[in-house]
Design an enzyme around this catalytic site. Structure first.
Site, PDB file in Angstrom:
ATOM      1  N   ASP A  32       0.819  -1.219   0.000  1.00  0.00           N
ATOM      2  CA  ASP A  32       0.000   0.000   0.000  1.00  0.00           C
ATOM      3  C   ASP A  32       0.855   1.272   0.000  1.00  0.00           C
ATOM      4  O   ASP A  32       2.014   1.259   0.426  1.00  0.00           O
ATOM      5  CB  ASP A  32      -0.872   0.054   1.270  1.00  0.00           C
ATOM      6  CG  ASP A  32      -2.006  -0.962   1.239  1.00  0.00           C
ATOM      7  OD1 ASP A  32      -2.000  -1.841   0.365  1.00  0.00           O
ATOM      8  OD2 ASP A  32      -2.880  -0.868   2.116  1.00  0.00           O
ATOM      9  N   HIS A 175       3.888  -2.224   3.144  1.00  0.00           N
ATOM     10  CA  HIS A 175       3.988  -0.900   2.522  1.00  0.00           C
ATOM     11  C   HIS A 175       5.374  -0.763   1.888  1.00  0.00           C
ATOM     12  O   HIS A 175       6.370  -1.003   2.580  1.00  0.00           O
ATOM     13  CB  HIS A 175       3.794   0.202   3.576  1.00  0.00           C
ATOM     14  CG  HIS A 175       2.478   0.106   4.295  1.00  0.00           C
ATOM     15  ND1 HIS A 175       2.251  -0.811   5.293  1.00  0.00           N
ATOM     16  CD2 HIS A 175       1.329   0.807   4.138  1.00  0.00           C
ATOM     17  CE1 HIS A 175       1.001  -0.671   5.726  1.00  0.00           C
ATOM     18  NE2 HIS A 175       0.421   0.293   5.049  1.00  0.00           N
TER      19      HIS A 175
HETATM   20 ZN   LIG Z   1      -2.501   3.270   3.249  1.00  0.00          ZN
END
Ligand SMILES: [Zn+2]
Length: 225
Positions: A32, A175
């Site tokens: 993400d 991430h």
């Molecule tokens: Zn996010």
């Protein structure tokens, strides 16, 4: 067309399974908040070296600076989903605001890039998120493994959490925003491959497990039925 290609890929994967001690297990790596410049680039090279495809939930405001990386993500065979333009929380947005978040992000993706997945920031969803996602033909993808990689720079800690939490059919949240996350992700691939795991995009994993992704519906994992 995209679903057809995914089906072909899945059939190809099934026709040549790699057997580990307990049979083949499958997971989906998801990343993400990117693209993020050097971290995304290094991650893409590491995944390519390991012949692994992942799913990237991209932010529009980052695509403004790193659109070239979105092309690179796609060129290397990964799946792209939407993570909103601003990364603001979505449940309290109006339908119009939310639609703009998604369409503005879509407009920054490479030409011809078909997207059928979205992940709201923080996984925060609600009626408006479901309704607008459904109208835009997007399924909502949560996760089942969250090592909270954003809160630490300790690669070993992230890896330990990932290894203790991950099982067959999991959707793993990471991430591509720090070296520690990228290092942990690549180390996880090496460890899980040795345990007989294979890595699929979210859409491939859903198809493998015979789960039809419905627009506006939420999914967090795809365990064996
Ligand atoms: Zn996010």
């Amino acid at each position: 067309m995209r679903r057809f290609i995914a089906l072909i890929l899945t059939v190809a994967l099934l026709s040549c399974p790699v057997r580990g001690a307990g049979g083949t297990k499958y997971v989906a790596l998801t990343f993400d908040d990117g693209p993020s410049g050097k971290y995304t680039q290094r991650l893409l090279e590491g995944l390519q070296a390991r012949n692994v495809r992942a799913t990237f939930f991209l932010c529009g405001y980052r695509l403004e600076d790193y659109g070239e990386l979105a092309r690179e993500i796609r060129r290397r065979g990964h799946e792209i989903g939407l993570h909103g333009y601003s990364h603001d929380s979505m449940p309290n947005m109006s339908e119009e605001q939310l639609r703009r978040e998604l369409t503005d992000t879509l407009a920054l993706l490479p030409e011809g890039c078909l997207v059928n997945l979205m992940r709201p920031p923080g996984g925060a969803t609600g009626q408006v998120v479901s309704r607008v996602s459904g109208q835009m033909n997007l399924s909502i993808i949560d996760w089942s493994v969250d090592p909270k990689d954003w809160a630490t720079r300790d690669r070993d800690l992230i890896l330990d959490r990932l290894l203790s939490m991950t099982g067959d059919g999991d959707v793993i949240l990471l991430h591509d925003m720090t070296d520690s996350s990228v290092d942990a992700a690549l180390a996880l691939v090496d460890e899980l491959k040795a345990q007989g795991y294979r890595f699929l995009t979210v859409s491939q994993l859903a198809m493998l497990r015979l789960r039809q992704l419905k627009p506006g519906a939420s999914y967090s994992a795809f365990p064996p039925q």
